[in-house]
Design an enzyme around this catalytic site. Structure first.
Site, mmCIF file in Angstrom:
data_model
loop_
_atom_site.group_PDB
_atom_site.id
_atom_site.type_symbol
_atom_site.label_atom_id
_atom_site.label_comp_id
_atom_site.label_asym_id
_atom_site.label_seq_id
_atom_site.Cartn_x
_atom_site.Cartn_y
_atom_site.Cartn_z
ATOM 1 N N ARG A 60 0.759 -1.058 -0.013
ATOM 2 C CA ARG A 60 0.056 -0.046 0.014
ATOM 3 C C ARG A 60 0.773 1.405 -0.097
ATOM 4 O O ARG A 60 0.465 2.083 -0.890
ATOM 5 C CB ARG A 60 -1.064 -0.037 1.426
ATOM 6 C CG ARG A 60 -2.242 -0.598 1.195
ATOM 7 C CD ARG A 60 -2.653 -1.104 2.452
ATOM 8 N NE ARG A 60 -1.775 -2.132 2.980
ATOM 9 C CZ ARG A 60 -1.804 -3.497 2.600
ATOM 10 N NH1 ARG A 60 -2.847 -3.736 1.970
ATOM 11 N NH2 ARG A 60 -1.000 -4.414 2.789
ATOM 12 N N THR A 61 1.723 1.225 1.002
ATOM 13 C CA THR A 61 2.524 2.584 1.159
ATOM 14 C C THR A 61 3.234 2.985 -0.244
ATOM 15 O O THR A 61 3.089 4.057 -0.639
ATOM 16 C CB THR A 61 3.724 2.373 2.105
ATOM 17 O OG1 THR A 61 2.808 1.808 3.322
ATOM 18 C CG2 THR A 61 3.987 3.891 2.425
ATOM 19 N N LYS A 90 26.024 -4.162 -0.859
ATOM 20 C CA LYS A 90 27.332 -3.913 -0.907
ATOM 21 C C LYS A 90 27.801 -3.310 0.162
ATOM 22 O O LYS A 90 28.954 -2.761 0.382
ATOM 23 C CB LYS A 90 27.775 -3.075 -2.222
ATOM 24 C CG LYS A 90 27.185 -3.827 -3.568
ATOM 25 C CD LYS A 90 27.621 -3.123 -4.594
ATOM 26 C CE LYS A 90 26.788 -3.347 -6.116
ATOM 27 N NZ LYS A 90 27.185 -2.667 -7.242
ATOM 28 N N ARG A 111 11.541 3.744 3.408
ATOM 29 C CA ARG A 111 11.218 2.689 4.539
ATOM 30 C C ARG A 111 12.409 1.718 4.756
ATOM 31 O O ARG A 111 13.054 1.304 3.952
ATOM 32 C CB ARG A 111 10.040 2.028 4.072
ATOM 33 C CG ARG A 111 9.873 0.644 4.843
ATOM 34 C CD ARG A 111 8.613 0.034 4.712
ATOM 35 N NE ARG A 111 7.539 0.865 4.870
ATOM 36 C CZ ARG A 111 6.023 0.144 4.731
ATOM 37 N NH1 ARG A 111 5.871 -1.038 4.544
ATOM 38 N NH2 ARG A 111 5.085 0.942 5.304
ATOM 39 N N HIS A 139 5.537 5.851 11.458
ATOM 40 C CA HIS A 139 5.074 5.983 10.122
ATOM 41 C C HIS A 139 3.992 6.984 9.894
ATOM 42 O O HIS A 139 2.794 6.940 9.971
ATOM 43 C CB HIS A 139 4.156 4.487 9.961
ATOM 44 C CG HIS A 139 3.931 4.000 8.748
ATOM 45 N ND1 HIS A 139 4.101 4.840 7.576
ATOM 46 C CD2 HIS A 139 3.289 2.966 8.180
ATOM 47 C CE1 HIS A 139 3.712 4.285 6.495
ATOM 48 N NE2 HIS A 139 3.332 2.859 6.827
HETATM 49 C C1 NCD Z 1 2.145 -0.974 8.300
HETATM 50 C C2 NCD Z 1 3.337 -0.839 8.434
HETATM 51 O O1 NCD Z 1 4.074 -1.094 7.531
HETATM 52 O O2 NCD Z 1 3.731 -0.472 9.403
HETATM 53 N N1 NCD Z 1 1.708 -1.502 6.905
HETATM 54 C C3 NCD Z 1 1.191 -0.176 6.385
HETATM 55 O O3 NCD Z 1 1.997 0.657 5.907
HETATM 56 N N2 NCD Z 1 0.005 -0.085 5.985
HETATM 57 C C4 NCD Z 1 1.254 -2.122 9.159
HETATM 58 C C5 NCD Z 1 1.913 -3.342 9.279
HETATM 59 O O4 NCD Z 1 2.929 -3.927 8.372
HETATM 60 O O5 NCD Z 1 1.612 -4.361 10.167
#
Ligand code: NCD
Length: 310
Positions: A60-61, A90, A111, A139
């Site tokens: 999703r993100t 590397k 991320r 997040h």
């Molecule tokens: C979440 C995350 O990556 O923290 N996912 C997201 O971005 N919707 C939640 C999760 O992974 O449980």
């Protein structure tokens, strides 16, 4: 964009934004959603390039950031598996990678499994860096879409009792969301097994910020009291000992029977879910988690236009 307080800014923690700036973004999400529904694509970010650098899995993100950029007329370069497919394999540092990517792109979405990794990238570059998850840290864009969802489902962001259930220790979404909810007058019920509790330091921070916070391990009782139930996945990838995960993974399962009699309780989940919400709840009118995932697109559209000031 007139009166845009966010031009050129990073978003590392949700507390980088003031309450007024959050409301500005949510309002902007509403406006741009209407425009995109009409036009399919807008031209705000034509000529701009977004880079996504993901050292951890995502559906999703990453895709909603990319879709947001494309819907705004911008373009995207992307490393979906930077841990193995980038020069991180590397031994390249976060700072070096960010510095190079910043010379190609106008904004970076990152991320990474380490807490503080987004700050590290942001400190190394001059383009805006958006934290798409730094380990069990924060997040913040998830919190924006969560607030957009609460506002849409409940019509307000204050005077609510919000139950956060599941892995409150490792879950970065609940860390950002609870800090955001502290900007308004709300009550939190933290529901977790004791070993996955949010932690005293953070609970104290939230209380100092003005939230009423109660802790319990009783999901049924929380469901009886809450306006919003925010369920989270037990974060398997953060456990040092797989046996601990096995013991805790099914701590809570929300299903249709448990929600009976609470049609006004908005049920949210950042997704992906594993077993913690049964699929028999999916067609309940108050099951908001797929609408919530869609709201990620609108929240990120608002944020990208703001930080790129276009
Ligand atoms: C979440 C995350 O990556 O923290 N996912 C997201 O971005 N919707 C939640 C999760 O992974 O449980």
């Amino acid at each position: 964009m007139a009166d845009n307080p966010l031009a050129g800014r990073d978003l590392i923690s949700i507390t980088d934004l003031s309450r007024a700036e959050i409301v500005f973004l949510l309002d902007r999400a509403d406006q741009l959603q209407s425009a995109i529904r009409r036009e399919r694509q807008l031209g705000h970010l034509r000529g701009y390039l977004l880079a996504t650098l993901f050292y951890e899995p995502s559906t999703r993100t990453r895709l909603s950031f990319e879709a947001a950029m494309l819907r705004l007329g911008g373009e995207v370069i992307s490393v979906a598996d930077a841990r193995t497919a980038s020069s991180a394999a590397k031994g390249e540092s976060i700072a070096d990678a960010a510095r190079v990517v910043a010379s190609y792109a106008d904004v970076i979405v990152q991320r990474h499994p380490a807490v503080g990794s987004a700050r590290e990238a942001a400190d190394a570059v001059n383009v805006p860096v958006i934290n798409a998850g730094d380990g069990s840290g924060e997040h913040p864009t998830q919190a924006l879409l969560d607030l957009l969802t609460v506002r849409r489902e409940k019509g307000r962001l204050d005077g609510l009792t919000v139950a956060l259930a599941g892995d409150l220790k490792h879950g970065r979404t609940v860390h950002s969301l609870s800090r955001a909810l502290a900007y308004w007058n709300n009550r939190l019920i933290l529901v977790s097994p004791p070993s996955l509790a949010m932690g005293d330091e953070m609970v104290n921070e939230l209380r100092t910020a003005g939230l009423q916070v109660d802790e319990t391990d009783d999901l049924r009782q929380a469901i009886g009291q809450a306006d919003v139930l925010y369920v989270t996945r037990i974060q398997k990838e953060r456990f040092a000992d797989p046996a601990d995960y096995e013991r805790l993974k099914d701590s809570y399962v929300v299903n249709r029977a448990l929600l009976a009699g609470r049609p006004e309780l908005t049920v949210m989940h950042p997704l992906p879910r594993v077993n913690e919400i049964a699929t028999d709840t999916d067609d309940l009118a108050n099951a908001a988690y797929f609408r919530q995932a869609e709201n990620g697109l609108w929240a990120r559209i608002a944020l990208l236009t703001a930080v790129l000031d276009a």
